[in-house]
Design an enzyme around this catalytic site. Structure first.
Site, PDB file in Angstrom:
ATOM      1  N   THR A  21      -0.255  -1.877  23.056  1.00 20.96           N
ATOM      2  CA  THR A  21      -1.656  -2.273  23.150  1.00 20.96           C
ATOM      3  C   THR A  21      -2.318  -1.584  24.336  1.00 20.96           C
ATOM      4  O   THR A  21      -1.652  -1.212  25.294  1.00 20.96           O
ATOM      5  CB  THR A  21      -1.802  -3.806  23.284  1.00 20.96           C
ATOM      6  OG1 THR A  21      -3.193  -4.132  23.382  1.00 20.96           O
ATOM      7  CG2 THR A  21      -1.081  -4.339  24.511  1.00 20.96           C
ATOM      8  N   ARG A  22      -3.621  -1.396  24.242  1.00 23.61           N
ATOM      9  CA  ARG A  22      -4.394  -0.922  25.390  1.00 23.61           C
ATOM     10  C   ARG A  22      -5.513  -1.908  25.669  1.00 23.61           C
ATOM     11  O   ARG A  22      -6.433  -1.633  26.411  1.00 23.61           O
ATOM     12  CB  ARG A  22      -4.957   0.481  25.119  1.00 23.61           C
ATOM     13  CG  ARG A  22      -5.921   0.553  23.961  1.00 23.61           C
ATOM     14  CD  ARG A  22      -6.586   1.913  23.872  1.00 23.61           C
ATOM     15  NE  ARG A  22      -7.796   1.888  23.093  1.00 23.61           N
ATOM     16  CZ  ARG A  22      -7.867   2.068  21.788  1.00 23.61           C
ATOM     17  NH1 ARG A  22      -6.779   2.261  21.082  1.00 23.61           N
ATOM     18  NH2 ARG A  22      -9.026   2.050  21.165  1.00 23.61           N
TER      19      ARG A  22
ATOM     20  N   HIS B 228      -5.200 -11.307  22.702  1.00 21.03           N
ATOM     21  CA  HIS B 228      -5.782 -12.584  22.301  1.00 21.03           C
ATOM     22  C   HIS B 228      -4.844 -13.277  21.308  1.00 21.03           C
ATOM     23  O   HIS B 228      -3.749 -12.787  21.038  1.00 21.03           O
ATOM     24  CB  HIS B 228      -7.184 -12.358  21.727  1.00 21.03           C
ATOM     25  CG  HIS B 228      -8.150 -11.807  22.742  1.00 21.03           C
ATOM     26  ND1 HIS B 228      -8.523 -12.513  23.859  1.00 21.03           N
ATOM     27  CD2 HIS B 228      -8.774 -10.603  22.834  1.00 21.03           C
ATOM     28  CE1 HIS B 228      -9.366 -11.789  24.593  1.00 21.03           C
ATOM     29  NE2 HIS B 228      -9.527 -10.619  24.000  1.00 21.03           N
TER      30      HIS B 228
ATOM     31  N   HIS C 116      -3.188 -11.230  18.416  1.00 24.58           N
ATOM     32  CA  HIS C 116      -2.048 -10.361  18.754  1.00 24.58           C
ATOM     33  C   HIS C 116      -0.809 -11.184  19.067  1.00 24.58           C
ATOM     34  O   HIS C 116       0.307 -10.814  18.722  1.00 24.58           O
ATOM     35  CB  HIS C 116      -2.406  -9.474  19.944  1.00 24.58           C
ATOM     36  CG  HIS C 116      -3.624  -8.640  19.713  1.00 24.58           C
ATOM     37  ND1 HIS C 116      -4.772  -8.790  20.450  1.00 24.58           N
ATOM     38  CD2 HIS C 116      -3.877  -7.686  18.791  1.00 24.58           C
ATOM     39  CE1 HIS C 116      -5.679  -7.949  20.002  1.00 24.58           C
ATOM     40  NE2 HIS C 116      -5.170  -7.265  19.002  1.00 24.58           N
TER      41      HIS C 116
ATOM     42  N   ARG D 251      -3.833  -2.731  12.125  1.00 24.47           N
ATOM     43  CA  ARG D 251      -4.951  -2.048  11.459  1.00 24.47           C
ATOM     44  C   ARG D 251      -5.546  -1.027  12.408  1.00 24.47           C
ATOM     45  O   ARG D 251      -5.672  -1.290  13.590  1.00 24.47           O
ATOM     46  CB  ARG D 251      -6.034  -3.083  11.120  1.00 24.47           C
ATOM     47  CG  ARG D 251      -5.804  -3.801   9.832  1.00 24.47           C
ATOM     48  CD  ARG D 251      -6.708  -5.011   9.771  1.00 24.47           C
ATOM     49  NE  ARG D 251      -8.091  -4.629   9.505  1.00 24.47           N
ATOM     50  CZ  ARG D 251      -8.756  -4.993   8.416  1.00 24.47           C
ATOM     51  NH1 ARG D 251      -8.173  -5.717   7.482  1.00 24.47           N
ATOM     52  NH2 ARG D 251     -10.003  -4.652   8.245  1.00 24.47           N
TER      53      ARG D 251
END
Ligand SMILES: [Zn+2]
Length: 388
Positions: free
Chosen positions: A200-201, A205, A208, A293
């Protein structure tokens, strides 16, 4: 190779890409000799310095340095190294016209003159930046942040194996910037034989967190592995994100999750970068990898499921890590739980969903998003960061 690395390159855990973990660290004595020696110097950009570090730690195994013409062409056109190994994105080092390169070694420096590493020059070549943009990124639009970096890099590139000084990084990120050998040792210590990696960058929340928990139900452990190298303007700073990830850890059993930082530049190359992200996590010892996605996408350059389709099309033995493809998650009021379109039959009106823009506006206004969307601990950290 240390004992713990050896143990982990056995058939039980995941093998590194190409079979062996690369280690190109420069020892202190050699670094001191290079720093003050007569070598020609090249100042690296922040993104190039992050690539250098990823090469030196083995995050980019089997690469041992910056690519030459043959590798650049083969990777750009075939998504493979010249020996047939799967590799989706060129890793090149631009060299401005003013910098003269003789045979031999080139000192790689940061903008303050500090020594980052040395490169054994094997080749200087003209890099076809336009072909790279079109074939790797799918567009030559200079508004794309990854393409802009490729097109603004010098046409001349210098290639060859590197060695680098691994400086400890400052701040909350520094202690989390583990090398692949370190995460592999940590997994072995915990007895994990299957590990899922999450890239992740962004702040994490509830959606995730749900995906990570779904994946964790199937394996021994979770590597929460945020990318902390240079990202684009508008992304939340790494230090803030790191504190937010630490808050999320409170919702996982400590024995089941490891939070580490991946120092590498974000390229926003969508499908091709999803493949790179998977291979890098394979090098860190993961056996599974979450592909969401529009993974590694930006704007509307890539189809929603393009990354998942590309990764699905690759032979499993070439990839060597199992992709777990997920749709977006949300809280459904009627299900009374987190869900995705795969598991919830109810209409959108029953879902708690906010766009990135809506969330940023709420946080900037000091407003907590609904608890079904974001943990209050996480949201409060982000509100503080927006107000600072
Ligand atoms: Zn529902």
């Amino acid at each position: 190779m240390t004992f713990s690395e050896q143990r982990l390159t056995g058939p039980r855990g995941g093998l590194p890409h190409g079979g062996q973990l690369v280690d190109r660290r420069l020892d202190a004595e050699e670094a001191a000799a290079c720093a003050s020696g007569p070598l020609a110097s090249l100042v690296l950009t922040a993104a190039e310095a992050a690539d250098l570090r990823a090469l030196a730690t083995g995050a980019y195994s089997p690469l041992v340095g910056f690519m030459g013409a043959k590798e650049h062409e083969s990777v750009t056109e075939q998504m493979r190294l010249p020996d047939g190994t799967l590799w989706p994105i060129p890793v090149c080092l631009g060299i401005p016209d003013g910098v003269r390169v003789a045979d031999g070694r080139l000192a790689l420096r940061d903008s303050h003159g500090g020594l980052l590493g040395v490169l054994e020059v094997t080749e200087v070549f003209e890099r076809d930046r336009r072909a790279e943009a079109e074939l790797v990124y799918g567009t030559a639009d200079p508004a794309h942040p990854g393409v802009a970096r490729v097109l603004s890099s010098p046409a001349r590139a210098v290639a060859g194996p590197i060695q680098a000084v691994l400086q400890p990084l400052a701040g909350p990120v520094g202690s989390r910037a583990l090398t692949p050998a370190q995460t592999r040792a940590a997994f072995a210590e915990r007895g994990w034989t299957s590990v899922v990696g999450f890239q992740t960058r962004n702040p994490v929340h509830r959606a995730h967190e749900y995906l990570m928990k779904c994946a964790l139900e199937m394996v021994d452990g979770l590597l929460l592995h945020p990318l902390v190298g240079p990202t684009k303007e508008g992304d939340v700073p790494a230090e803030v994100r790191m504190r937010a990830y630490e808050a999320v850890l409170g919702y996982f059993p400590p024995a089941r999750v490891l939070l580490a930082a991946l120092v590498a530049p974000m390229r926003y190359a969508g499908p091709r970068e999803a493949v790179l992200h998977a291979l890098v996590r394979k090098n860190y010892g993961c056996t599974h990898f979450i592909v969401g996605r529009d993974h590694a996408g930006v704007g509307s350059y890539y189809g929603t499921f393009a990354a998942q389709e590309l990764i699905r099309s690759l032979p499993a033995e070439d990839l060597g890590i199992t992709p777990l493809r997920f749709d977006n998650a949300f809280y459904c009021r009627r299900c009374g739980s987190m869900a995705t379109h795969k598991t919830c039959p109810h209409p959108e009106v029953d879902h708690v969903a906010l766009s990135g823009t809506q969330v940023r506006a709420m946080l900037a206004a000091g407003q907590l998003p609904p608890p079904e969307f974001s943990r209050a601990e996480v949201a409060e950290l982000l509100i503080d960061a927006y107000r600072a």
